[in-house]
Design a protein around this motif. Structure first.
Motif, PDB file in Angstrom:
ATOM      1  N   PRO A  72       0.835  -1.203   0.000  1.00 47.55           N
ATOM      2  CA  PRO A  72       0.000   0.000   0.000  1.00 47.55           C
ATOM      3  C   PRO A  72       0.874   1.260   0.000  1.00 47.55           C
ATOM      4  O   PRO A  72       1.994   1.268   0.533  1.00 47.55           O
ATOM      5  CB  PRO A  72      -0.790  -0.126   1.304  1.00 47.55           C
ATOM      6  N   VAL A  73       0.337   2.322  -0.578  1.00 48.15           N
ATOM      7  CA  VAL A  73       1.099   3.558  -0.771  1.00 48.15           C
ATOM      8  C   VAL A  73       1.710   4.073   0.525  1.00 48.15           C
ATOM      9  O   VAL A  73       2.861   4.544   0.550  1.00 48.15           O
ATOM     10  CB  VAL A  73       0.183   4.628  -1.407  1.00 48.15           C
ATOM     11  N   GLN A  74       0.983   3.983   1.628  1.00 47.64           N
ATOM     12  CA  GLN A  74       1.456   4.601   2.865  1.00 47.64           C
ATOM     13  C   GLN A  74       2.748   3.982   3.372  1.00 47.64           C
ATOM     14  O   GLN A  74       3.526   4.634   4.071  1.00 47.64           O
ATOM     15  CB  GLN A  74       0.387   4.533   3.961  1.00 47.64           C
ATOM     16  N   TYR A  75       3.020   2.736   3.003  1.00 55.30           N
ATOM     17  CA  TYR A  75       4.239   2.097   3.489  1.00 55.30           C
ATOM     18  C   TYR A  75       5.494   2.740   2.884  1.00 55.30           C
ATOM     19  O   TYR A  75       6.566   2.727   3.496  1.00 55.30           O
ATOM     20  CB  TYR A  75       4.216   0.599   3.208  1.00 55.30           C
ATOM     21  N   GLY A  76       5.374   3.282   1.698  1.00 57.88           N
ATOM     22  CA  GLY A  76       6.494   4.029   1.135  1.00 57.88           C
ATOM     23  C   GLY A  76       6.789   5.276   1.939  1.00 57.88           C
ATOM     24  O   GLY A  76       7.950   5.615   2.191  1.00 57.88           O
TER      25      GLY A  76
ATOM     26  N   GLY B  70      -6.076   3.850  -5.027  1.00 58.41           N
ATOM     27  CA  GLY B  70      -7.019   3.347  -4.046  1.00 58.41           C
ATOM     28  C   GLY B  70      -6.845   3.992  -2.686  1.00 58.41           C
ATOM     29  O   GLY B  70      -6.046   4.909  -2.499  1.00 58.41           O
ATOM     30  N   ARG B  71      -7.592   3.500  -1.736  1.00 59.93           N
ATOM     31  CA  ARG B  71      -7.607   4.101  -0.409  1.00 59.93           C
ATOM     32  C   ARG B  71      -6.256   3.965   0.280  1.00 59.93           C
ATOM     33  O   ARG B  71      -5.618   2.921   0.231  1.00 59.93           O
ATOM     34  CB  ARG B  71      -8.693   3.459   0.456  1.00 59.93           C
TER      35      ARG B  71
ATOM     36  N   THR C 287      -3.104  12.236   2.683  1.00 61.86           N
ATOM     37  CA  THR C 287      -3.359  10.832   2.347  1.00 61.86           C
ATOM     38  C   THR C 287      -4.715  10.623   1.659  1.00 61.86           C
ATOM     39  O   THR C 287      -4.860   9.725   0.828  1.00 61.86           O
ATOM     40  CB  THR C 287      -3.306   9.960   3.624  1.00 61.86           C
ATOM     41  N   GLN C 288      -5.693  11.455   1.985  1.00 64.99           N
ATOM     42  CA  GLN C 288      -7.000  11.285   1.343  1.00 64.99           C
ATOM     43  C   GLN C 288      -6.947  11.571  -0.152  1.00 64.99           C
ATOM     44  O   GLN C 288      -7.765  11.043  -0.917  1.00 64.99           O
ATOM     45  CB  GLN C 288      -8.017  12.207   2.007  1.00 64.99           C
ATOM     46  N   TYR C 289      -5.951  12.372  -0.564  1.00 76.80           N
ATOM     47  CA  TYR C 289      -5.832  12.702  -1.988  1.00 76.80           C
ATOM     48  C   TYR C 289      -4.974  11.680  -2.741  1.00 76.80           C
ATOM     49  O   TYR C 289      -4.985  11.647  -3.978  1.00 76.80           O
ATOM     50  CB  TYR C 289      -5.237  14.098  -2.161  1.00 76.80           C
TER      51      TYR C 289
END
Length: 599
Positions: free
Chosen positions: A70-74, A261-262, A381-383
């Motif tokens: 997921p994107v946030q892990y980067g 995605g989310r 993060t919402q964007y």
């Protein structure tokens, strides 16, 4: 006299205090530059940090996508290392964070496994690198030759490009190799999404054009600075533009593009690394997780250290790097990163180049880039939901395509075909199997090439004419060790047989090694030539090897320190003169050009 730049609290009256202060300044580099930190340096680091942050955020998102996370892990992987490096780092340009190489390793090692395996891999890699640093094992990295590095970095670029083609084409599938990617793209060609293709083509074109923008020559320094800023911020600008367009054209029931995605909002939860995981409704223990990760627990840290030290050497003044400190820092960065669910990290050449060109003064720039990452996690993060996958694929492809090292291939073709074979082997194993196996295979192949050169040393044979008559000179290269001693002895005996009864001169000018096995070979050689009434004279011996040569039984010690064939012959002949004669008269002038000894 005060120690330069040392805070008062670290100064002591005794030797013990002074020793602790020196140790602190060496292992906490912040103490060396912080006392002299001024407003000018702070402003320069602020500009460089913001610029670096604009590069780091979109890259981190793209690398998480490459690792199939997921994107946030980067973003979780982007702020701990940069901030910790401010305190412990030695090279101001280095930026610790996710990289394409680490993302690819993570994908290959943890494919199909829960994210807990990725976090544990980060923690264990940090532990291994820290231990390497504490044990001063940086020399192990030197076993990996530049040809191996070039081979696996070029292969990494090809693998990443092949893996990201599906994102450019709007396809979704799982593939484990370059061949699988190409095969599945051909199979699913009818499912291509043309909107994603068009967006990917536009993003790639814009990224490549903006990359060249900084090279445009203009008269105005302000305009030039603006063009440079736009050029190095191209990833952030393209991601922002593509996301805005996707947001404006988004339809919940029928999206125009495939989106990221989310994304989990907010900062990561602080926790210890996972020592167990749930796989297929069953709990996997720590031992099982380590067994699943396999040799990657060792190979990934080696590649991590190799990449980080190579970048540090490229940007460090004078090319001198405190490898121990860099390894300790890199290990601690990954261990700390595992506490916030980070993927494996190390330095990245592109970000280091951005820092360098931004005029960075100290590692403090990493503090500002880390803050930008934290702000992105808190407010943006919402964007990130609206970032098109085709855009992320474009960012990755345009970042790694220039890693293909065509110049090294051309140079090795002209200069050293054996090293070119090592590069080709590393490249092919990376493409067909895995990068970590390729690094191991390349390192073994490089050592095999080196060992073969040592086993088959170049041996020069010449006839020498001096004032004392003729002799045969044998000049072996490299060293005399167990793997080549018998070969050198055979060639020397063959030369002696052809030159008999002339003496044989063993020129040791190029010898850097002499082991016990080679000493035994030389002793047998001396006895054989004495039995044949032929003299063996060793000369031009390096100072560090004289003591070992003097231990040989039957060796003529008088010629060992001679620096020419004539001097060696003269010194031995002088020892055979009757008492009272002048030995200085035997010393000959410079020796003439040698004639090649014919077989």
């Amino acid at each position: 006299m005060e120690e330069e730049g040392l805070p008062v609290s670290w100064r002591g009256a005794g030797d013990k205090a002074g020793g602790w202060a020196r140790l602190a300044r060496r292992r906490v580099p912040l103490l060396r530059w912080l006392p002299t930190y001024d407003r000018v340096s702070a402003l320069a680091d602020l500009v460089a940090g913001i610029t670096l942050g604009l590069t780091l955020v979109p890259q981190s998102i793209a690398y998480a996508s490459l690792a199939n996370l997921p994107v946030q892990y980067g973003l979780y992987s982007s702020f701990v290392g940069t901030m910790l490096y401010v305190v412990l780092g030695t090279v101001k340009e280095v930026s610790i964070g996710p990289t394409s190489l680490m993302a690819l390793f993570t994908l290959q090692i943890c494919r199909g496994l829960p994210v807990e395996f990725v976090v544990l891999l980060t923690f264990l890699s940090g532990c291994v690198v820290l231990i390497m640093g504490l044990l001063r094992l940086g020399f192990l990295v030197e076993l990996i030759s530049p040809s191996v590095t070039s081979g696996f970095t070029s292969a990494t670029a090809i693998i990443i490009v092949a893996a990201q083609l599906k994102g450019l084409l709007g396809l979704s599938f799982t593939a484990e190799s370059v061949g699988d990617n190409i095969r599945l793209i051909v199979t699913k060609w009818d499912d291509i999404r043309y909107a994603d293709c068009a967006l990917g083509a536009v993003c790639c074109t814009v990224l490549l054009l903006l990359r060249k923008l900084k090279d445009v020559r203009v008269r105005s320094p302000r305009v030039g600075r603006a063009l440079w800023l736009v050029s190095i911020s191209r990833n952030a600008l393209v991601v922002l533009a593509a996301s805005s367009f996707a947001y404006l054209t988004h339809h919940p029931n029928q999206p125009l593009f495939k989106l990221s995605g989310r994304v989990e909002p907010g900062l990561p939860r602080l926790s210890v690394p996972p020592f167990s995981a749930s796989v297929d409704n069953s709990t996997v223990t720590f031992v099982d997780m380590v067994q699943q990760l396999g040799s990657a627990v060792i190979m990934l840290p080696i590649v991590m250290v190799l990449a980080n030290i190579a970048i540090a050497k490229a940007f460090c003044a004078g090319g001198r790097v405190d490898a121990t400190q860099e390894m300790v820092t890199l290990g601690l960065c990954n261990m700390a990163g595992a506490l916030v669910h980070a993927m494996p990290t190390c330095g990245a050449f592109t970000r280091s180049a951005v820092s360098h060109s931004s005029g960075v003064r100290t590692p403090a720039a990493g503090l500002y880039s880390g803050i930008i990452t934290l702000l992105a996690l808190i407010f943006l993060t919402q964007y990130f939901y609206f970032i098109p996958k085709a855009c992320l694929s474009s960012v990755l492809i345009c970042a790694v395509i220039f890693m293909v090292d065509v110049r090294s291939v051309a140079r090795l073709w002209r200069r050293d075909r054996r090293e070119l074979a090592v590069l080709a082997l590393t490249f092919c194993v990376s493409i067909v199997r895995t990068v970590e196996l390729a690094v191991l295979a390349g390192a073994v192949a490089s050592l095999a090439v080196l060992l073969r050169q040592l086993m088959r040393p170049d041996i020069q044979l010449h006839c020498i004419k001096t004032a004392h008559g003729e002799a045969v000179r044998v000049r072996p290269a490299q060293g005399l060790v167990y793997v080549n001693g018998e070969l050198v002895a055979r060639r020397l005996l063959a030369a002696a047989a052809r030159a008999a009864p002339r003496p044989v001169l063993l020129d040791c000018a190029h010898l850097a090694m002499l082991d016990y096995a080679a000493m035994q070979v030389l002793e047998r050689l001396i006895k054989k030539l004495k039995a044949d009434e032929q003299l063996l004279i060793m000369y031009n011996v390096a100072e560090q090897l004289v003591a070992r040569f003097e231990l040989l039984e039957g060796v003529e010690r008088r010629g060992l320190r001679a620096t020419s064939a004539a001097e060696a012959l003269a010194s031995v002949a002088a020892a055979q003169l009757p008492a009272g004669e002048d030995s200085a008269a035997l010393l000959a002038p410079a020796e003439p050009e040698p004639d090649a000894l014919q077989p």
